[in-house]
Enzyme design. Structure first.
Site, PDB file in Angstrom:
ATOM      1  N   THR A   1     -57.615 -59.581  66.064  1.00  0.00           N
ATOM      2  CA  THR A   1     -57.686 -59.825  64.932  1.00  0.00           C
ATOM      3  C   THR A   1     -56.995 -61.894  64.558  1.00  0.00           C
ATOM      4  O   THR A   1     -55.824 -62.322  64.690  1.00  0.00           O
ATOM      5  CB  THR A   1     -57.035 -59.422  63.932  1.00  0.00           C
ATOM      6  OG1 THR A   1     -57.204 -57.940  64.112  1.00  0.00           O
ATOM      7  CG2 THR A   1     -56.789 -59.852  62.322  1.00  0.00           C
TER       8      THR A   1
ATOM      9  N   ARG B   1     -56.981 -51.023  60.063  1.00  0.00           N
ATOM     10  CA  ARG B   1     -57.990 -50.577  61.336  1.00  0.00           C
ATOM     11  C   ARG B   1     -57.597 -48.977  60.473  1.00  0.00           C
ATOM     12  O   ARG B   1     -58.837 -48.386  61.516  1.00  0.00           O
ATOM     13  CB  ARG B   1     -57.495 -51.141  62.341  1.00  0.00           C
ATOM     14  CG  ARG B   1     -57.780 -52.411  62.888  1.00  0.00           C
ATOM     15  CD  ARG B   1     -57.176 -53.146  63.730  1.00  0.00           C
ATOM     16  NE  ARG B   1     -57.207 -52.605  64.918  1.00  0.00           N
ATOM     17  CZ  ARG B   1     -56.866 -52.238  66.029  1.00  0.00           C
ATOM     18  NH1 ARG B   1     -55.627 -53.247  66.498  1.00  0.00           N
ATOM     19  NH2 ARG B   1     -57.164 -51.920  67.393  1.00  0.00           N
TER      20      ARG B   1
ATOM     21  N   LEU C   1     -49.958 -60.682  63.176  1.00  0.00           N
ATOM     22  CA  LEU C   1     -51.552 -59.801  63.700  1.00  0.00           C
ATOM     23  C   LEU C   1     -51.937 -59.454  64.857  1.00  0.00           C
ATOM     24  O   LEU C   1     -51.278 -59.970  66.216  1.00  0.00           O
ATOM     25  CB  LEU C   1     -53.125 -61.384  62.971  1.00  0.00           C
ATOM     26  CG  LEU C   1     -52.322 -61.986  62.048  1.00  0.00           C
ATOM     27  CD1 LEU C   1     -53.916 -62.611  61.772  1.00  0.00           C
ATOM     28  CD2 LEU C   1     -53.287 -60.966  60.394  1.00  0.00           C
ATOM     29  N   ASP C   2     -53.070 -58.434  64.777  1.00  0.00           N
ATOM     30  CA  ASP C   2     -53.131 -58.243  66.014  1.00  0.00           C
ATOM     31  C   ASP C   2     -54.034 -58.681  67.449  1.00  0.00           C
ATOM     32  O   ASP C   2     -54.214 -60.080  66.492  1.00  0.00           O
ATOM     33  CB  ASP C   2     -54.361 -56.672  66.470  1.00  0.00           C
ATOM     34  CG  ASP C   2     -53.632 -55.569  65.714  1.00  0.00           C
ATOM     35  OD1 ASP C   2     -52.794 -55.781  65.520  1.00  0.00           O
ATOM     36  OD2 ASP C   2     -54.685 -54.803  64.915  1.00  0.00           O
ATOM     37  N   LYS C   3     -53.935 -58.364  68.920  1.00  0.00           N
ATOM     38  CA  LYS C   3     -54.947 -60.164  69.471  1.00  0.00           C
ATOM     39  C   LYS C   3     -55.876 -60.611  68.994  1.00  0.00           C
ATOM     40  O   LYS C   3     -56.057 -61.544  69.012  1.00  0.00           O
ATOM     41  CB  LYS C   3     -54.630 -59.750  70.909  1.00  0.00           C
ATOM     42  CG  LYS C   3     -55.344 -60.247  72.228  1.00  0.00           C
ATOM     43  CD  LYS C   3     -55.267 -59.905  72.638  1.00  0.00           C
ATOM     44  CE  LYS C   3     -56.058 -60.307  74.749  1.00  0.00           C
ATOM     45  NZ  LYS C   3     -56.436 -59.951  75.392  1.00  0.00           N
TER      46      LYS C   3
END
Length: 320
Positions: free
Chosen positions: A142, A237, A138-140
């Site tokens: 998220t 996104r 997961l992105d930082k």
């Protein structure tokens, strides 16, 4: 110390004449062929107690033995005592609720203080696995569900399940504007031709499919329930920005400012939300050993819950 591995194989008559490395790749699929070949060369895999080469032809009745230790990877990050919110845990599988702001993998600008450092503190044996057992990322900024395998076999099976789209992930995303109805975005995604940190919809990109439906209609925004059919970098996104409903607070693909029609308190809350409003709320998969369904939910974090409540139509600002 890493995980100790011991295997035995008796070569059958219909397997006679096969190359050792090819036979073991079929018989012991938990390990890659390159790893098996390396173990053969190192003498950790032997035939009738003797050192042989990977291309050795086996005979019926041969006894093949493996004795080794899955050593920690030389480049493994240092363990750090960072708390983990465990949604599920057994001897071969973990699912964690990653908080927003926590980087998953160490890298440039984030050499430590990551989820991987936390995982290695919780279970040092994960150092022997690729990416400390992480199956996806997961992105930082998220938050939500992440899967970690705790054995080589579980890792291989879960990576294959992810590739086969057999791990089902659902998200909640707060996006700009009022969507009329749910829908589907089927647009390929690839790297931006100039800014290599960004992804864009492009004809020569990789297939990417995102399904979404209306969760709640709010002032200036809509809360969506999102299901991924594929798992491209930044997929939700990028797709939401592509349909002109970017995720609230997204610093890369979003919009600046706030929409018209908000009260002063709502505008302040909107502009003060410091990350993309995206949360991995549910994850469902087949257990890599038992095959039983494992399903977990990660509750919305407090910052996102607070923003949603403040954007409710007719919301009264908190008293001073």
């Amino acid at each position: 110390m890493g995980e100790r591995v011991a295997h035995r194989l008796l070569v059958q008559s219909d397997q006679a004449g096969q190359r050792l490395d090819q036979l073991l790749a079929a018989e012991w699929p938990d390990f890659s062929r390159s790893r098996l070949a390396a173990w053969i060369r190192a003498g950790e895999i032997r035939v009738n107690g003797q050192w042989v080469k990977p291309r050795h032809s086996v005979a019926a009745g041969d006894q093949v033995s493996l004795e080794t230790e899955l050593a920690a990877r030389a480049d493994a990050p240092a363990p750090e005592a960072i708390g983990l919110d465990l949604l599920f845990e057994d001897e071969v599988l973990m699912i964690v609720d990653k908080p927003a702001g926590l980087v998953v993998h160490p890298g440039s600008g984030n050499p430590d203080g990551t989820l991987v450092n936390a995982l290695l503190h919780h279970d040092p044996a994960l150092a022997a696995l690729p990416r400390a057992g992480l199956v996806h990322r997961l992105d930082k900024d998220t938050s939500g569900c992440l899967v970690i395998a705790r054995s080589p076999r579980a890792h291989r099976r879960l990576v294959a399940a992810m590739k086969d789209r057999a791990i089902h992930r659902r998200y909640q995303a707060l996006v700009w504007g009022d969507l009329i109805a749910g829908g589907r975005v089927d647009e390929p995604i690839g790297r931006h031709p100039v800014d290599r940190r960004r992804q864009v919809v492009r004809a020569d990109g990789r297939a990417a499919i995102t399904h979404y439906r209306i969760g709640r209609r709010l002032t200036g925004a809509t809360l969506l329930d999102v299901r991924l059919e594929t798992g491209r970098t930044h997929q939700i996104r990028v797709h939401m920005a592509h349909i002109r409903h970017p995720i609230v607070g997204d610093p890369v693909y979003g919009r600046s400012g706030a929409p018209a029609g908000l009260t002063a308190a709502q505008r302040e809350a909107w502009q003060g939300f410091g990350r993309q409003a995206l949360h991995a709320v549910r994850l469902e998969l087949a257990h890599p050993e038992s095959g039983e369904t494992v399903a977990v939910n990660a509750p919305l974090p407090a910052d996102l819950t607070d923003l949603i409540e403040r954007l409710e139509p007719g919301h009264e600002p908190d008293p001073a």
